[in-house]
Design an enzyme around this catalytic site. Structure first.
Site, PDB file in Angstrom:
ATOM      1  NE  ARG A   1      45.193  38.287  34.369  1.00  0.00           N
ATOM      2  CZ  ARG A   1      45.033  38.738  33.119  1.00  0.00           C
ATOM      3  NH1 ARG A   1      44.091  39.623  32.847  1.00  0.00           N
ATOM      4  NH2 ARG A   1      45.816  38.334  32.145  1.00  0.00           N
TER       5      ARG A   1
ATOM      6  CG  HIS B   1      40.290  37.684  31.998  1.00  0.00           C
ATOM      7  ND1 HIS B   1      40.057  38.725  32.866  1.00  0.00           N
ATOM      8  CD2 HIS B   1      39.068  37.258  31.581  1.00  0.00           C
ATOM      9  CE1 HIS B   1      38.748  38.924  32.967  1.00  0.00           C
ATOM     10  NE2 HIS B   1      38.135  38.048  32.201  1.00  0.00           N
TER      11      HIS B   1
ATOM     12  CE1 TYR C   1      46.996  39.616  28.829  1.00  0.00           C
ATOM     13  CE2 TYR C   1      46.105  38.005  27.291  1.00  0.00           C
ATOM     14  CZ  TYR C   1      46.155  38.541  28.552  1.00  0.00           C
ATOM     15  OH  TYR C   1      45.380  38.020  29.556  1.00  0.00           O
TER      16      TYR C   1
HETATM   17  C1  LIG Z   1      29.839  45.598  30.974  1.00  0.00           C
HETATM   18  C2  LIG Z   1      30.793  44.519  30.617  1.00  0.00           C
HETATM   19  N1  LIG Z   1      31.668  44.708  29.610  1.00  0.00           N
HETATM   20  C3  LIG Z   1      32.561  43.744  29.296  1.00  0.00           C
HETATM   21  C4  LIG Z   1      32.564  42.555  29.980  1.00  0.00           C
HETATM   22  C5  LIG Z   1      33.581  41.472  29.621  1.00  0.00           C
HETATM   23  N2  LIG Z   1      34.606  41.470  30.665  1.00  0.00           N
HETATM   24  C6  LIG Z   1      34.572  40.597  31.687  1.00  0.00           C
HETATM   25  S1  LIG Z   1      35.839  40.817  32.752  1.00  0.00           S
HETATM   26  C7  LIG Z   1      36.472  42.084  31.825  1.00  0.00           C
HETATM   27  C8  LIG Z   1      37.744  42.778  32.257  1.00  0.00           C
HETATM   28  C9  LIG Z   1      37.596  43.527  33.509  1.00  0.00           C
HETATM   29  O1  LIG Z   1      38.857  44.007  33.906  1.00  0.00           O
HETATM   30  P1  LIG Z   1      39.060  44.615  35.334  1.00  0.00           P
HETATM   31  O2  LIG Z   1      37.901  45.426  35.721  1.00  0.00           O
HETATM   32  O3  LIG Z   1      40.377  45.272  35.379  1.00  0.00           O
HETATM   33  O4  LIG Z   1      39.029  43.320  36.278  1.00  0.00           O
HETATM   34  P2  LIG Z   1      40.063  42.104  36.326  1.00  0.00           P
HETATM   35  O5  LIG Z   1      39.450  41.002  35.509  1.00  0.00           O
HETATM   36  O6  LIG Z   1      41.353  42.566  35.780  1.00  0.00           O
HETATM   37  O7  LIG Z   1      40.159  41.725  37.743  1.00  0.00           O
HETATM   38  C10 LIG Z   1      35.688  42.322  30.715  1.00  0.00           C
HETATM   39  C11 LIG Z   1      35.976  43.342  29.703  1.00  0.00           C
HETATM   40  C12 LIG Z   1      31.615  42.390  31.016  1.00  0.00           C
HETATM   41  N3  LIG Z   1      31.556  41.275  31.754  1.00  0.00           N
HETATM   42  N4  LIG Z   1      30.747  43.386  31.319  1.00  0.00           N
END
Ligand SMILES: Cc1ncc(C[n+]2csc(CCOP(=O)(O)OP(=O)(O)O)c2C)c(N)n1
Ligand SMILES: [Mg+2]
Length: 335
Positions: free
Chosen positions: A248, A252, A261
């Site tokens: 990435r 985020h 971090y």
């Molecule tokens: C069920 C749920 N829990 C928490 C969130 C908040 N949230 C949004 S994106 C994210 C991180 C997801 O990480 P990953 O699956 O590795 O995808 P990346 O963003 O790294 O591509 C979180 C915790 C959410 N949208 N839905």
């Protein structure tokens, strides 16, 4: 005669140039979104940067006239390859009425466009996975020769929805391709605090399907494994779990600051891992791209990005009168 990797995969020179252009379009649109966000013009950005090769390599391996995609919020490369236009993307960024995803209701990154078989998703991560299994079940019951392709992050692969969808697809041998875009972070949580097994693809065996971990920086590697998965799915051999290793590049989202971090050295190295630069190198090495062509492509992309920005910025917001559209069923006459 020297054979190139792409020719061995059945891809023409034009195919790989198209892949490169789609990756670059995703990157340039994404970069523009950040500028617009920092200028206070659009409220939110969630980036594809660093994951374009996985997205475009996979999309090119599917049947883009027939298959269904259930993308997650970073999949700008997938939706562009499936027919969304730069204007569509910008209209969503600005939340305008013509936004094809939700007519300006949803945050950017909640892709959905019926005519291109891009299935809308929800904000809770991974809800698209059981939907992909469901559409694949319908396709199987109707002997419809289509595959569903669903993506999610590695953090999201810990949600129940992933396990339920994967298990159901495995039991019923459904034509689904599960692709985890493993960028090794879930917001600020690093991979070693997310999963106890070594690889996300290790989970495939539990659901009776093959699992592969591949270099998600290489669109040709992704193309190959997704193509093989699509062939298996169409032959009735069921689902596949693919883990594409990516980085990435940005924070985020526009509401995050990854410098808080991620170690400085790790951030400094991201340039070397940039899939756009790596693929460009491949194209140069194989005499598919010259510096004149490169600047023509760049010019044409920037023209489209500028046009899309201009168009979306001046487009109309949704009429407040339409607020309840798509929320409640319309009232029937006489009720
Ligand atoms: C069920 C749920 N829990 C928490 C969130 C908040 N949230 C949004 S994106 C994210 C991180 C997801 O990480 P990953 O699956 O590795 O995808 P990346 O963003 O790294 O591509 C979180 C915790 C959410 N949208 N839905
Ligand atoms: Mg992640």
């Amino acid at each position: 005669m020297v054979t190139t990797r792409h020719a061995e995969l059945g891809l023409s020179d034009q195919d790989v140039l198209d892949m490169y252009e789609t990756m670059l379009m995703a990157r340039r649109l994404d970069e523009r979104m950040w500028l617009l966000n920092r200028a206070g013009k659009i409220p939110f950005v969630v980036s594809c940067q660093g994951q374009e090769a996985a997205q475009v390599g996979a999309a090119f391996a599917l049947n883009r006239q027939k298959d269904y995609v259930l993308p997650y919020y970073r999949d700008l490369g997938v939706v562009l390859a499936f027919g969304m236009t730069p204007r569509d993307i910008m209209l969503s960024g600005f939340g305008k009425a013509e936004d094809p995803n939700s007519a300006g209701r949803q945050m950017p990154g909640h892709f959905g466009q019926k005519k291109n078989r891009i299935v809308t998703g929800s904000s809770p991560v991974t809800t698209q996975v059981p939907h992909a299994a469901g559409i694949a079940l319908a396709a199987k019951m109707e002997s419809n020769d289509l595959v569903t392709f669903v993506t999610f992050g590695e953090g999201s692969s810990n949600q129940g929805d992933f396990h339920e969808g994967a298990n159901f697809a495995g039991v019923h041998k459904l034509p689904v391709i599960f692709m985890c875009e493993n960028n090794q972070y879930a917001i600020s949580v690093p991979i070693e605090k997310q999963i106890a097994c070594e690889r996300v693809s290790d989970r495939a065996v539990g659901y009776g399907m093959p699992g592969f971990t591949i270099d998600g920086k290489d669109p040709l590697a992704v193309f190959q494994v997704v193509k093989e998965a699509a062939d298996r799915a169409r032959n009735g051999d069921g689902p596949t779990l693919i883990e594409a290793m990516t980085h990435r590049i940005t924070s985020h989202s526009s509401d995050d600051d990854q410098r808080r971090y991620r170690p400085e050295e790790e951030l400094a190295k991201l340039q070397e891992e940039d899939p756009i630069l790596l693929f460009k190198q491949y194209l140069y090495e194989n005499n598919l791209l010259t510096s004149e062509m490169e600047s023509e492509i760049e010019k044409s992309i920037m023209k489209q990005v500028n046009d899309a920005t201009e168009y979306a910025e001046h487009a109309a917001y949704p009429d407040p009168e339409t607020l309840f559209q798509f929320v409640y069923a319309p009232e029937k006459q006489g009720e």
